[in-house]
Write an enzyme that holds these catalytic residues in place. Structure first.
Site, PDB file in Angstrom:
ATOM      1  N   ARG A   5       0.853  -1.197   0.000  1.00  0.00           N
ATOM      2  CA  ARG A   5       0.000   0.000   0.000  1.00  0.00           C
ATOM      3  C   ARG A   5       0.883   1.240   0.000  1.00  0.00           C
ATOM      4  O   ARG A   5       0.635   2.209  -0.696  1.00  0.00           O
ATOM      5  CB  ARG A   5      -0.963   0.009   1.205  1.00  0.00           C
ATOM      6  CG  ARG A   5      -1.725   1.311   1.274  1.00  0.00           C
ATOM      7  CD  ARG A   5      -2.934   1.363   2.206  1.00  0.00           C
ATOM      8  NE  ARG A   5      -2.984   0.398   3.275  1.00  0.00           N
ATOM      9  CZ  ARG A   5      -2.234   0.464   4.390  1.00  0.00           C
ATOM     10  NH1 ARG A   5      -1.404   1.478   4.594  1.00  0.00           N
ATOM     11  NH2 ARG A   5      -2.347  -0.467   5.310  1.00  0.00           N
ATOM     12  N   TYR A  25     -16.264  18.043 -15.256  1.00  0.00           N
ATOM     13  CA  TYR A  25     -16.587  16.617 -15.350  1.00  0.00           C
ATOM     14  C   TYR A  25     -17.622  16.284 -14.263  1.00  0.00           C
ATOM     15  O   TYR A  25     -17.448  16.669 -13.091  1.00  0.00           O
ATOM     16  CB  TYR A  25     -15.304  15.790 -15.151  1.00  0.00           C
ATOM     17  CG  TYR A  25     -15.548  14.302 -15.120  1.00  0.00           C
ATOM     18  CD1 TYR A  25     -15.878  13.619 -16.283  1.00  0.00           C
ATOM     19  CD2 TYR A  25     -15.461  13.589 -13.935  1.00  0.00           C
ATOM     20  CE1 TYR A  25     -16.116  12.255 -16.259  1.00  0.00           C
ATOM     21  CE2 TYR A  25     -15.699  12.216 -13.908  1.00  0.00           C
ATOM     22  CZ  TYR A  25     -16.019  11.556 -15.074  1.00  0.00           C
ATOM     23  OH  TYR A  25     -16.255  10.214 -15.039  1.00  0.00           O
ATOM     24  N   ASP A  68      -7.239  19.855 -14.195  1.00  0.00           N
ATOM     25  CA  ASP A  68      -7.595  18.523 -14.683  1.00  0.00           C
ATOM     26  C   ASP A  68      -7.203  18.494 -16.161  1.00  0.00           C
ATOM     27  O   ASP A  68      -7.860  19.117 -16.997  1.00  0.00           O
ATOM     28  CB  ASP A  68      -9.102  18.278 -14.485  1.00  0.00           C
ATOM     29  CG  ASP A  68      -9.518  16.873 -14.903  1.00  0.00           C
ATOM     30  OD1 ASP A  68      -8.815  16.261 -15.734  1.00  0.00           O
ATOM     31  OD2 ASP A  68     -10.561  16.389 -14.411  1.00  0.00           O
ATOM     32  N   LYS A 126      -8.072   7.495 -19.458  1.00  0.00           N
ATOM     33  CA  LYS A 126      -8.358   8.051 -20.781  1.00  0.00           C
ATOM     34  C   LYS A 126      -7.094   8.016 -21.645  1.00  0.00           C
ATOM     35  O   LYS A 126      -6.590   6.947 -21.922  1.00  0.00           O
ATOM     36  CB  LYS A 126      -8.929   9.455 -20.611  1.00  0.00           C
ATOM     37  CG  LYS A 126      -9.963   9.589 -19.466  1.00  0.00           C
ATOM     38  CD  LYS A 126     -11.265   8.872 -19.729  1.00  0.00           C
ATOM     39  CE  LYS A 126     -12.176   8.782 -18.506  1.00  0.00           C
ATOM     40  NZ  LYS A 126     -12.459  10.011 -17.802  1.00  0.00           N
TER      41      LYS A 126
END
Ligand SMILES: *Cc1c(COP(=O)(O)O)cnc(C)c1O
Length: 379
Positions: free
Chosen positions: A46, A98, A170, A195
């Site tokens: 982690r 978004y 972003d 993306k």
């Protein structure tokens, strides 16, 4: 190092244990320690994983940042950024955001005590009206979805700096190949690596790239403490996708530019939204801050109805009806009934998101086939 070299080499070295040229998928949750606390820099996965570390070094280089921090999705990355704030703090975000980012800011962090203001950033000066001493973060998304409006990153960051407010861009729609917000004054860059970065529609992944190490350290703390980490196999796939980022995005941009030109002349088409068109209101700013104009094109029909749009979507063959974007394959979507269905009609009409608006994520197929496909579908 130039961009096309960075995608392949930045942060990537032959694996120290075997010489493997490609970064291995370290599918392990823990690491042997020679004696308690004596280890090779890895204790528990982690906290740190070698595949993830290589991807983070690569992403930092692509965005000209100090460091990158990876998460299990773009929204998990945004969640970590917002967790650096305190209840009562305020953020200012662009109003054409978004949908998932809007939902996270309002429905999760709103109840927690974060105050979000959504403003048009078409005129960056308008932001100042919302700034007060509680304003801690300005959130910019450009180009926007699905209207492909352009925000002047440098102008907004200059205002933020004058008020000592942190900025995050972003950069998902542009990708680091087209636009590098840190060079334009931003403090942080967010990517939904789902993306363009991964580019093959087979991973969900997110990352934040920071201008300075202190901000990254705060995010590493949250990455480990809250634990929204990506798995090593997904990191490997993003790393592999990035190796062709410049080739894929360049081809998608070339295809998109030709499609925008074709749509502009088509008798069934009303408006075409593409920052590469000289008639686009953000064209000059896009020219200044982007390398090319992107692979996303939106357009509306003269017959402005759901039915007319649905008819086009039903008839395309290579453009598959689906959400998401940035993959090698072309996608077609109808924002009013898909990604933006939850937005009240009056509100979406205000930004031009009409009933017939169609959004294309242009892939890297042969342009002749894509044009033929659209020609047939538009009748
Ligand atoms: C998809 C997307 C996100 C969210 O990313 P996930 O990886 O789906 O969590 C954020 N911003 C933009 C612009 C996006 O397109």
């Amino acid at each position: 190092m130039k961009f096309g070299t960075k995608v392949i080499h930045a942060g990537v070295k032959p694996d120290p244990s075997t010489g493997a040229i490609m970064t291995p998928i370290y599918q392990t949750s823990t690491y042997a320690q020679e004696s308690p606390g004596k280890h090779k820099g890895f204790e528990y996965a982690r906290t740190k994983n070698p595949t993830r570390s290589v991807l983070e070094a690569n992403l930092a280089a692509l965005e000209n940042g100090a460091a990158a921090v990876c998460f299990g999705s773009g929204l998990a990355a945004m969640n970590a950024i917002l967790q650096t704030l305190k209840p009562g703090d305020e953020i200012i975000a662009s109003n054409d955001l978004y949908g998932g980012s809007y939902r996270l800011a309002t429905r999760i962090f709103g109840t927690w005590g974060l105050v979000s203001h959504f403003v048009s950033m078409a005129n960056p000066k308008d932001i100042e009206a919302k700034i007060n001493d509680k304003t801690k973060l300005i959130w910019i998304e450009t180009p926007t979805n699905p209207m492909l409006s352009i925000i002047d990153i440098e102008a907004v960051c200059t205002i933020a700096q004058q008020h000592k407010i942190t900025t995050c861009v972003d950069n998902t729609f542009a990708s680091p190949y087209l636009q590098n917000p840190i060079d334009l004054g931003a403090d942080m860059v967010l990517h939904s690596a789902t993306k363009y970065l991964n580019g093959h529609s087979d991973v969900v992944h997110g990352a934040v790239i920071t201008k300075d190490q202190a901000m990254a350290d705060q995010l590493y703390f949250i990455q480990n403490a809250a634990g929204a980490i990506p798995g090593p196999q997904d990191c490997f796939l993003v790393l592999r996708g990035i190796k062709t980022l410049h080739l894929r995005v360049r081809q998608a941009c070339e295809n998109a530019a030709q499609i925008a030109d074709f749509l502009k002349e088509h008798p069934a088409v009303d408006k075409v939204y593409y920052p590469g068109l000289p008639s686009h209101p953000g064209h000059e700013i896009a020219k200044k801050q982007m390398r090319y104009f992107g692979g996303m094109v939106s357009f509306s029909l003269k017959n402005d109805t759901f039915e007319a749009a649905a008819n086009v979507l039903a008839k395309t063959h290579f453009f598959t009806c689906a959400e998401s974007l940035g993959g090698v394959e072309s996608l077609i979507g109808h924002p009013a009934s898909m990604t933006h269905a939850s937005i009240p009609k009056a509100q979406r009409l205000e930004v031009g998101l009409t009933d017939s608006l169609i959004r294309l994520s242009v892939g890297i197929e042969d342009i002749d086939d894509l044009l033929e496909d659209l020609k047939k579908a538009l009748g």
